[in-house]
Design a protein around this motif. Structure first.
Motif, PDB file in Angstrom:
ATOM      1  N   LYS A   1      30.504  41.791  32.615  1.00  0.00           N
ATOM      2  CA  LYS A   1      30.702  43.191  32.226  1.00  0.00           C
ATOM      3  C   LYS A   1      31.805  43.849  33.047  1.00  0.00           C
ATOM      4  N   LEU A   2      31.832  43.599  34.360  1.00  0.00           N
ATOM      5  CA  LEU A   2      32.849  44.207  35.223  1.00  0.00           C
ATOM      6  C   LEU A   2      34.249  43.736  34.843  1.00  0.00           C
ATOM      7  N   VAL A   3      34.389  42.448  34.521  1.00  0.00           N
ATOM      8  CA  VAL A   3      35.698  41.943  34.112  1.00  0.00           C
ATOM      9  C   VAL A   3      36.115  42.572  32.782  1.00  0.00           C
ATOM     10  N   GLN A   4      35.178  42.704  31.861  1.00  0.00           N
ATOM     11  CA  GLN A   4      35.485  43.334  30.577  1.00  0.00           C
ATOM     12  C   GLN A   4      35.913  44.792  30.766  1.00  0.00           C
ATOM     13  N   GLU A   5      35.224  45.502  31.649  1.00  0.00           N
ATOM     14  CA  GLU A   5      35.581  46.899  31.914  1.00  0.00           C
ATOM     15  C   GLU A   5      36.954  47.001  32.572  1.00  0.00           C
ATOM     16  N   LEU A   6      37.267  46.040  33.443  1.00  0.00           N
ATOM     17  CA  LEU A   6      38.579  46.040  34.079  1.00  0.00           C
ATOM     18  C   LEU A   6      39.673  45.788  33.044  1.00  0.00           C
ATOM     19  N   GLU A   7      39.439  44.851  32.141  1.00  0.00           N
ATOM     20  CA  GLU A   7      40.404  44.588  31.070  1.00  0.00           C
ATOM     21  C   GLU A   7      40.587  45.807  30.182  1.00  0.00           C
ATOM     22  N   ALA A   8      39.496  46.497  29.862  1.00  0.00           N
ATOM     23  CA  ALA A   8      39.591  47.708  29.030  1.00  0.00           C
ATOM     24  C   ALA A   8      40.365  48.801  29.763  1.00  0.00           C
ATOM     25  N   HIS A   9      40.139  48.921  31.061  1.00  0.00           N
ATOM     26  CA  HIS A   9      40.837  49.925  31.871  1.00  0.00           C
ATOM     27  C   HIS A   9      42.346  49.651  31.907  1.00  0.00           C
ATOM     28  N   LEU A  10      42.701  48.368  32.028  1.00  0.00           N
ATOM     29  CA  LEU A  10      44.122  47.999  32.124  1.00  0.00           C
ATOM     30  C   LEU A  10      44.781  47.892  30.749  1.00  0.00           C
ATOM     31  N   GLY A  11      43.982  47.646  29.733  1.00  0.00           N
ATOM     32  CA  GLY A  11      44.529  47.489  28.391  1.00  0.00           C
ATOM     33  C   GLY A  11      45.192  46.147  28.156  1.00  0.00           C
ATOM     34  N   VAL A  12      44.790  45.133  28.944  1.00  0.00           N
ATOM     35  CA  VAL A  12      45.350  43.786  28.771  1.00  0.00           C
ATOM     36  C   VAL A  12      44.231  42.759  28.905  1.00  0.00           C
ATOM     37  N   ARG A  13      44.457  41.590  28.344  1.00  0.00           N
ATOM     38  CA  ARG A  13      43.528  40.485  28.481  1.00  0.00           C
ATOM     39  C   ARG A  13      43.867  39.718  29.752  1.00  0.00           C
ATOM     40  N   LEU A  14      42.912  39.649  30.676  1.00  0.00           N
ATOM     41  CA  LEU A  14      43.126  38.961  31.944  1.00  0.00           C
ATOM     42  C   LEU A  14      42.676  37.502  31.891  1.00  0.00           C
ATOM     43  N   LEU A  15      41.646  37.236  31.096  1.00  0.00           N
ATOM     44  CA  LEU A  15      41.081  35.897  31.026  1.00  0.00           C
ATOM     45  C   LEU A  15      40.869  35.484  29.575  1.00  0.00           C
ATOM     46  N   GLN A  16      41.110  34.206  29.311  1.00  0.00           N
ATOM     47  CA  GLN A  16      40.758  33.617  28.025  1.00  0.00           C
ATOM     48  C   GLN A  16      39.471  32.831  28.217  1.00  0.00           C
TER      49      GLN A  16
ATOM     50  N   MET B   1      33.147  52.646  36.163  1.00  0.00           N
ATOM     51  CA  MET B   1      33.516  51.374  36.789  1.00  0.00           C
ATOM     52  C   MET B   1      34.078  51.612  38.181  1.00  0.00           C
ATOM     53  N   ASP B   2      33.562  50.881  39.168  1.00  0.00           N
ATOM     54  CA  ASP B   2      34.134  50.873  40.512  1.00  0.00           C
ATOM     55  C   ASP B   2      35.274  49.857  40.488  1.00  0.00           C
ATOM     56  N   GLN B   3      36.508  50.367  40.504  1.00  0.00           N
ATOM     57  CA  GLN B   3      37.646  49.463  40.306  1.00  0.00           C
ATOM     58  C   GLN B   3      37.770  48.442  41.429  1.00  0.00           C
ATOM     59  N   LEU B   4      37.469  48.835  42.680  1.00  0.00           N
ATOM     60  CA  LEU B   4      37.565  47.882  43.781  1.00  0.00           C
ATOM     61  C   LEU B   4      36.577  46.735  43.604  1.00  0.00           C
ATOM     62  N   VAL B   5      35.351  47.092  43.201  1.00  0.00           N
ATOM     63  CA  VAL B   5      34.346  46.055  42.967  1.00  0.00           C
ATOM     64  C   VAL B   5      34.800  45.148  41.829  1.00  0.00           C
ATOM     65  N   ALA B   6      35.319  45.737  40.762  1.00  0.00           N
ATOM     66  CA  ALA B   6      35.784  44.952  39.627  1.00  0.00           C
ATOM     67  C   ALA B   6      36.932  44.026  40.021  1.00  0.00           C
ATOM     68  N   MET B   7      37.839  44.509  40.879  1.00  0.00           N
ATOM     69  CA  MET B   7      38.945  43.677  41.343  1.00  0.00           C
ATOM     70  C   MET B   7      38.435  42.480  42.146  1.00  0.00           C
ATOM     71  N   ARG B   8      37.458  42.740  43.013  1.00  0.00           N
ATOM     72  CA  ARG B   8      36.906  41.645  43.820  1.00  0.00           C
ATOM     73  C   ARG B   8      36.193  40.622  42.934  1.00  0.00           C
ATOM     74  N   VAL B   9      35.457  41.115  41.941  1.00  0.00           N
ATOM     75  CA  VAL B   9      34.753  40.216  41.041  1.00  0.00           C
ATOM     76  C   VAL B   9      35.745  39.387  40.226  1.00  0.00           C
ATOM     77  N   PHE B  10      36.785  40.035  39.703  1.00  0.00           N
ATOM     78  CA  PHE B  10      37.800  39.309  38.944  1.00  0.00           C
ATOM     79  C   PHE B  10      38.457  38.234  39.809  1.00  0.00           C
ATOM     80  N   ALA B  11      38.759  38.548  41.054  1.00  0.00           N
ATOM     81  CA  ALA B  11      39.377  37.572  41.955  1.00  0.00           C
ATOM     82  C   ALA B  11      38.476  36.367  42.160  1.00  0.00           C
ATOM     83  N   ARG B  12      37.169  36.592  42.309  1.00  0.00           N
ATOM     84  CA  ARG B  12      36.257  35.471  42.506  1.00  0.00           C
ATOM     85  C   ARG B  12      36.154  34.606  41.258  1.00  0.00           C
TER      86      ARG B  12
END
Length: 313
Positions: free
Chosen positions: A35-50, A1-12
């Protein structure tokens, strides 16, 4: 996972309110965004979105992560811009939303100058009298007139427009020329501008030496688009109240006649508005600076008073 890309996608996703709009604005497949948001959540170990079938809700942890990550993304963009040619030669796409008559009579006639100065900026204009959601519709800025209420946006004053009340000479020959605002109630036909947002007719407003009057009577016809509103006046249907920059040429040519000149409404302010939390790109910055140069004179409004404020505060 490219974390910067995932962060930008999550922000959008957070800004647009759902995965489909985020995917469209990023030109990515919907599945990739998810998929990128799911990978970011798995990386952080928290649920970011419901997620539900109808909407996406940001969790408390997601809100905190959004606030912190967007600050990092803005800092990175500032660093990149400081060391790139974009600082002296802005480039890329800029999406601007603007009302119909303001686009046709004020902005578009001046655009050749902007495009000559910044040939590497591609400008996409959304032209409509309906307000857009800057965040969910992925608009860089809007040019809006009137009162601003949302405190989540940043607005910069760019000038004020003058209103005129007018009708065709033939209409005035048939129905008479009113000498006071109250005379509009005596058998005159009014063409009202109807708000595209709430469907309500805008009352005719007048001001003279601090005295204000508001005329509310049944209109002959209501129109919810500014160019069509003026066209109704030109067709001789009745009296309109509109911007001088819309009706000025017709008045000078004698096609329309201004009435109640001593009772002109108060100047109508215009602002360029953009999201508070979104990074101000160099191309947006030069566009705003260019607006400040020409817009006050084009709308024939109040003296230039540049400044930034938060609407509603």
């Amino acid at each position: 996972m490219d974390q910067l890309v995932a962060m930008r996608v999550f922000a959008r996703v957070v800004e647009s309110g759902n995965f489909t709009r985020a995917a469209d604005s990023l030109n990515m497949p919907n599945a990739t965004v998810s998929k990128l948001v799911q990978e970011l959540e798995a990386h952080l170990g928290v649920r970011l979105l419901q997620r539900t079938t109808r909407r996406v809700t940001v969790t408390p942890e997601g809100h905190e992560y959004y606030e912190k990550s967007t600050r990092i993304l803005r800092d990175l963009e500032d660093i990149d811009n400081a060391f790139s040619t974009a600082r002296s030669k802005p480039r890329g796409a800029l999406r601007v939303d603007i009302g119909s008559s303001t686009a046709c009579d004020v902005l578009i006639p001046a655009l050749p100058d902007f495009l000559a100065r910044y040939p590497d900026i591609r400008l996409d204009l959304g032209v409509s009298d309906r307000s857009v959601d800057l965040v969910s519709d992925n608009v860089d800025c809007v040019i809006r007139g009137g009162a601003l209420e949302s405190s989540s946006l940043v607005a910069r004053y760019i000038g004020s427009a003058t209103f005129v009340t007018c009708a065709t000479p033939f209409y005035l020959k048939c129905y008479g020329t009113p000498a006071t605002p109250e005379e509009l109630k005596n058998g005159h036909r009014l063409v009202s501008y109807v708000s595209p947002q709430n469907g309500k007719a805008t009352p005719f407003r007048f001001e003279r030496q601090g005295e204000r009057k508001e005329i509310k009577i049944d209109h002959r016809i209501g129109v919810n688009e500014s160019n069509a509103h003026l066209a109704a006046a030109l067709a001789g249907i009745g009296i309109v109240q509109t911007f001088r920059y819309c009706a000025g040429k017709a008045i000078e040519a004698g096609v329309l006649t201004e009435i109640l000149q001593e009772w002109r409404p108060a100047p109508y302010p215009f602002h360029v508005v953009y999201p508070q939390n979104r990074h101000v790109t160099h191309r947006l910055r030069v566009f705003i600076e260019w607006l400040l140069e020409f817009f006050p004179q084009r709308v024939a409004g109040a003296p230039h008073q540049p400044g930034i404020h938060q609407p509603g505060k």
